[in-house]
Scaffold this active site. Structure first.
Site, PDB file in Angstrom:
ATOM      1  CB  CYS A  88      -0.915  -0.006   1.220  1.00  0.00           C
ATOM      2  SG  CYS A  88      -2.062   1.375   1.175  1.00  0.00           S
ATOM      3  CG  HIS A  90      -2.857   5.373   1.123  1.00  0.00           C
ATOM      4  ND1 HIS A  90      -3.515   4.208   0.781  1.00  0.00           N
ATOM      5  CD2 HIS A  90      -3.273   5.657   2.384  1.00  0.00           C
ATOM      6  CE1 HIS A  90      -4.286   3.830   1.772  1.00  0.00           C
ATOM      7  NE2 HIS A  90      -4.175   4.687   2.759  1.00  0.00           N
ATOM      8  CB  CYS A 238      -4.001   4.283  -5.876  1.00  0.00           C
ATOM      9  SG  CYS A 238      -3.824   2.536  -5.466  1.00  0.00           S
TER      10      CYS A 238
END
Ligand code: PYC
Length: 314
Positions: A88, A90, A238
């Site tokens: 991920c 972020h 993203c």
């Protein structure tokens, strides 16, 4: 079930991350085992952390534990409203900014071990972070997918730490379209991929959908809308989705190594991305973005609360 859990919440250009500051203990000497715990023994806790009434559909949880890979400071498992995710972008930025907020990280490097490999991040100032993601790759083109509301759709399958389908169509009105409508269209794409058993070349399910349109800022190259596995949309551009986009641009020969790509997210914020060539056709993306701490909190899980386990609406 534990009764109290200290967390720090942050947002990365609008997309929330919830970092667990303590426990639960997740035994295991491999990160895969730790990740499996969050969809097995700790699945109920994941739901209680991410879902209403303590969270909401967009929250990405981040569990930090002792490193199981040499050269990394932490093992990190990311999870959301429906399960775990590989990487991920972020969330990595949110973690770095959270650690700095807690006085546990100074500007400089941070190496984390994720389920899909090591990630090098650098805290540039208290809110700015660059993330050198795992090797990312264009996988293949899909043509003629029949999608409710969109008709025949083509797109690219690409990997950026998670698997993405990038719809090969410019949505001129993306920024003006209500997110409920964009979510329905992207959901229809996900349903069509599932219905047709369209998978990556290695058989992975494609659980992130990315749509593109013109940016609203003159300093951005594109705006995206990203639908995540639990059908929540990413408020940020993203990180893994931007990595997948870079892989497609590199594959198409339209973005050279070292050139920058500025990806705007649906909430308006921009990630700046570049890449270097990796091995076997993969690229090594670096994504720069900003995050801010929004809360230091103690989650309370009262066993007499009949909704203690969280509410899922779909
Ligand atoms: O930034 O990579 C990302 C991400 C994945 C899912 C939500 N955000």
């Amino acid at each position: 079930m534990i009764e109290r859990l200290r967390v720090v919440d942050s947002h990365t250009l609008g997309e929330p991350t919830r970092v667990l500051l303590e426990g639960p203990e997740v035994p295991g000497d491999r990160i895969e085992v730790k990740a499996e715990a969050w969809t097995g023994r700790l699945d109920g806790l994941r739901r209680a952390i991410c879902l209403e009434p303590r969270g909401w559909e967009a929250i990405v949880g981040c569990h930090v534990s002792a490193p199981s890979r040499e050269g990394c400071e932490h093992d990190v498992v990311f999870f959301n409203n429906v399960g775990t995710i590989g990487m991920c972008g972020h969330g990595t930025m949110g973690l770095a900014v959270t650690l700095a907020h807690m006085g546990r990280l100074q500007p400089g490097p941070l190496r984390i071990n994720t389920v899909v490999g090591p990630v090098e991040c650098e805290l540039l100032d208290r809110n700015t972070c660059s993330v050198r993601n795992v090797p990312s790759q264009f996988d293949r083109m899909v043509e003629g997918l029949t999608v409710n509301g969109l008709g025949s759709v083509s797109g690219q399958i690409a990997y950026g730490g998670n698997w993405f389908f990038l719809v090969d169509r410019e949505f001129e009105g993306l920024a003006r379209t209500p997110v409920s409508e964009l979510s329905s269209l992207a959901s229809a794409v996900m349903d069509a991929l599932d219905a047709g058993s369209v998978r990556s070349s290695c058989g992975a399910r494609i659980d992130h959908i990315e749509m593109f349109g013109p940016p609203t800022r003159p300093d951005a190259d594109s705006m995206n809308f990203v639908l995540c596995p639990g059908r929540a949309f990413d408020r940020s551009p993203c990180g893994t989705g931007t990595s997948a986009k870079l892989a497609c641009l590199a594959h198409a020969g339209v973005l050279a190594p070292g050139s920058s790509w500025r990806q705007q997210g649906i909430a308006g914020g921009v990630f700046e991305a570049t890449y270097e060539m990796g091995d076997e056709g993969a690229i090594l993306p670096t994504i720069r973005g900003r995050a801010w701490v929004t809360a230091e909190a103690t989650l309370v899980f009262d066993p007499t609360d009949e909704m203690c386990g969280g509410l899922a609406w779909s």
